[in-house]
Scaffold this active site. Structure first.
Site, PDB file in Angstrom:
ATOM      1  N   SER A 111       0.896  -1.128   0.125  1.00 45.55           N
ATOM      2  CA  SER A 111       0.321  -0.075   0.067  1.00 45.55           C
ATOM      3  C   SER A 111       0.602   1.195  -0.112  1.00 45.55           C
ATOM      4  O   SER A 111       2.053   1.039   0.365  1.00 45.55           O
ATOM      5  CB  SER A 111      -0.829   0.122   1.304  1.00 45.55           C
ATOM      6  OG  SER A 111      -0.068   0.417   2.181  1.00 45.55           O
ATOM      7  N   CYS A 112       0.198   2.271  -0.342  1.00 42.79           N
ATOM      8  CA  CYS A 112       0.781   3.846  -0.081  1.00 42.79           C
ATOM      9  C   CYS A 112       1.641   3.946   0.972  1.00 42.79           C
ATOM     10  O   CYS A 112       2.891   4.341   1.097  1.00 42.79           O
ATOM     11  CB  CYS A 112      -0.139   4.806  -0.397  1.00 42.79           C
ATOM     12  SG  CYS A 112      -1.547   4.555   0.480  1.00 42.79           S
TER      13      CYS A 112
ATOM     14  N   ARG B 266      -5.477  10.195   4.950  1.00 42.95           N
ATOM     15  CA  ARG B 266      -6.757  11.061   4.451  1.00 42.95           C
ATOM     16  C   ARG B 266      -8.049  10.033   4.690  1.00 42.95           C
ATOM     17  O   ARG B 266      -7.789   8.884   4.654  1.00 42.95           O
ATOM     18  CB  ARG B 266      -6.261  11.407   3.057  1.00 42.95           C
ATOM     19  CG  ARG B 266      -6.168  10.151   2.065  1.00 42.95           C
ATOM     20  CD  ARG B 266      -7.456   9.752   1.606  1.00 42.95           C
ATOM     21  NE  ARG B 266      -7.228   8.599   0.319  1.00 42.95           N
ATOM     22  CZ  ARG B 266      -7.429   7.312   0.834  1.00 42.95           C
ATOM     23  NH1 ARG B 266      -7.613   6.908   2.091  1.00 42.95           N
ATOM     24  NH2 ARG B 266      -7.263   6.329  -0.077  1.00 42.95           N
TER      25      ARG B 266
ATOM     26  N   GLY C 121       2.657  -1.373   9.903  1.00 45.27           N
ATOM     27  CA  GLY C 121       3.805  -1.535  10.339  1.00 45.27           C
ATOM     28  C   GLY C 121       4.169  -3.119   9.950  1.00 45.27           C
ATOM     29  O   GLY C 121       5.377  -3.476   9.418  1.00 45.27           O
TER      30      GLY C 121
ATOM     31  N   HIS D 151      -1.514  11.305   3.117  1.00 50.02           N
ATOM     32  CA  HIS D 151      -1.158  11.151   4.270  1.00 50.02           C
ATOM     33  C   HIS D 151      -0.184  11.684   4.957  1.00 50.02           C
ATOM     34  O   HIS D 151       0.987  12.115   4.108  1.00 50.02           O
ATOM     35  CB  HIS D 151      -0.946   9.556   4.233  1.00 50.02           C
ATOM     36  CG  HIS D 151      -1.975   8.643   3.777  1.00 50.02           C
ATOM     37  ND1 HIS D 151      -3.255   8.680   4.045  1.00 50.02           N
ATOM     38  CD2 HIS D 151      -1.681   7.830   2.842  1.00 50.02           C
ATOM     39  CE1 HIS D 151      -3.722   7.821   3.188  1.00 50.02           C
ATOM     40  NE2 HIS D 151      -3.164   6.901   2.330  1.00 50.02           N
TER      41      HIS D 151
END
Ligand SMILES: NC(=O)c1ccc[n+]([C@@H]2O[C@H](COP(=O)([O-])OP(=O)(O)OC[C@H]3O[C@@H](n4cnc5c(N)ncnc54)[C@H](O)[C@@H]3O)[C@@H](O)[C@H]2O)c1
Length: 350
Positions: free
Chosen positions: A140-141, A169, A196, A221
């Site tokens: 993911s981002c 966000r 994490g 984010h």
């Protein structure tokens, strides 16, 4: 011969991946598939992209809506070497049997679990282990940013342990009419938040704990980190470690870049497509080092950061570049990725 690529799911990530594939000299976008029948898919048609229907219902709906449909997803798969699945979370995993029977390589995205492919990808960390595989998952981002930044410090032998707070966000700007939160912030119910542990699917030796919350804005984010270093270090050493890694850029409060929206505006002003920022933007003049602890904050443009990683994942799976550095350099050059967004300041003469 160029790698032939399909994109299934022409949404926030898919449309950006499609454009990046079209820009690469060693790749051809054969077509995109989707189920939408509205302006989103018609935009693709207007851009000269060949559109396929992801299923029979979609084919009927698209045809009724006057969208020229070039065939089914199965027909698209018959023409390509690789499919990038950018459908919503959990849809992609169900598509895997179809992809396997078509004999194509598959790049999934971070909405899927590590177990769906057994391999999670961030180019600078583990390109080599993806070379020649049939499938991988671009993480993911948020996870991509964590692996880039903490990985850079770990590669320099500086990082012992990282503890971070992630402010996410609420929803993407193009979907803000469908939902999102207002005038509140929503902490995630569990610690650690999933990012994490997810980073450890790429770098198992990272000692990292994340705490996350969702905030009432739509763009980007931000992460706040407390880092235990392996030894006392200088601020310059920490910065040098970040500079040695790809896809990390630097912004400064002193330049007036004091908030998430200012960086978003900067991306528009420097001419980025859609105002995208593919780099992680570290606030250089906020970075603080005290003895063997460092503190830093950075911004993650969630809609774009995984795009260069997805391009590299295509090259890794197909083996068209067996070396990560070569693929990263080509991707970054073609996209126009940068370390700095502003020209160097002219020294003041006394
Ligand atoms: N949005 C982000 O910031 C972001 C960042 C990194 C990773 N991701 C991941 O990327 C993936 C895609 O997310 P997104 O935000 O681009 O989603 P999105 O909702 O913006 O786009 C998904 C697209 O897939 C289409 N679609 C829906 N069902 C389909 C089906 N059965 N077959 C084909 N197409 C279908 C939709 O019409 C839409 O165009 C997810 O795994 C997500 O977790 C998203």
């Amino acid at each position: 011969m160029n790698t032939k690529v399909a994109v299934n799911g022409y949404g926030v990530i898919g449309k950006r991946v499609a454009d990046a594939v079209r820009a690469m000299p060693d790749m051809d976008l054969v077509g995109v598939a989707d189920v939408a029948t509205d302006w989103r898919v018609r935009t693709a048609v207007g851009l000269g992209i060949t559109v396929f229907a992801a299923n029979d219902d979609a084919a009927a709906g698209m045809t009724r809506a006057g969208i020229p449909v070039s065939g089914t997803l199965a027909e698209l798969l018959a023409e390509v070497d690789v499919v990038v699945d950018t459908t919503p979370k959990k849809v992609a995993a169900a598509n895997l049997p179809l992809y396997r029977s078509a004999g194509v390589k598959v790049v999934l995205q971070g909405g899927e679990s590590h177990a769906t492919t057994g391999h999670s990808f961030v180019a600078q960390a583990n390109y080599a282990t993806a070379v020649g595989r049939d499938t991988t998952r671009v993480v993911s981002c948020n996870t991509t940013s964590i692996v880039r930044v903490l990985g850079a410090l770990q590669d320099a032998g500086l990082l012992a342990r990282a503890r971070g707070v992630l402010i996410r966000r609420a929803t993407d700007p193009g979907e803000a009419h469908q939902g999102g939160i207002m005038n509140t912030m929503v902490p995630e119910a569990a610690i650690p938040s999933h990012q994490g542990p997810d980073a450890r699917t790429v770098r198992p030796d990272l000692d990292v704990v994340t705490i996350a919350a969702k905030a009432a804005h739509t763009q980007t984010h931000s992460h706040f980190w407390t880092l235990q270093l392996t030894r006392p270090a200088s601020r310059e050493e920490v910065l040098a470690a970040l500079r040695a890694a790809p896809r990390i850029a630097f912004v400064r409060m002193a330049d007036g870049l004091t908030a998430l929206n200012t960086t978003v505006e900067l991306m528009r002003d420097v001419g980025r497509p859609r105002g995208d920022m593919w780099e992680v933007a570290v606030w250089e003049d906020v970075l603080t080092v005290e003895g063997d602890e460092a503190y830093l904050t950075y911004q993650v443009y969630n809609e774009a950061i995984v795009v260069p990683e997805t391009i590299d994942a295509i090259r890794a799976l197909t083996g068209t570049a067996t070396d990560g550095a070569t693929s990263i350099a080509l991707t970054d050059h073609v996209l126009g990725m940068r370390r700095e967004f502003l020209p160097a300041a002219v020294p003041v003469r006394d």
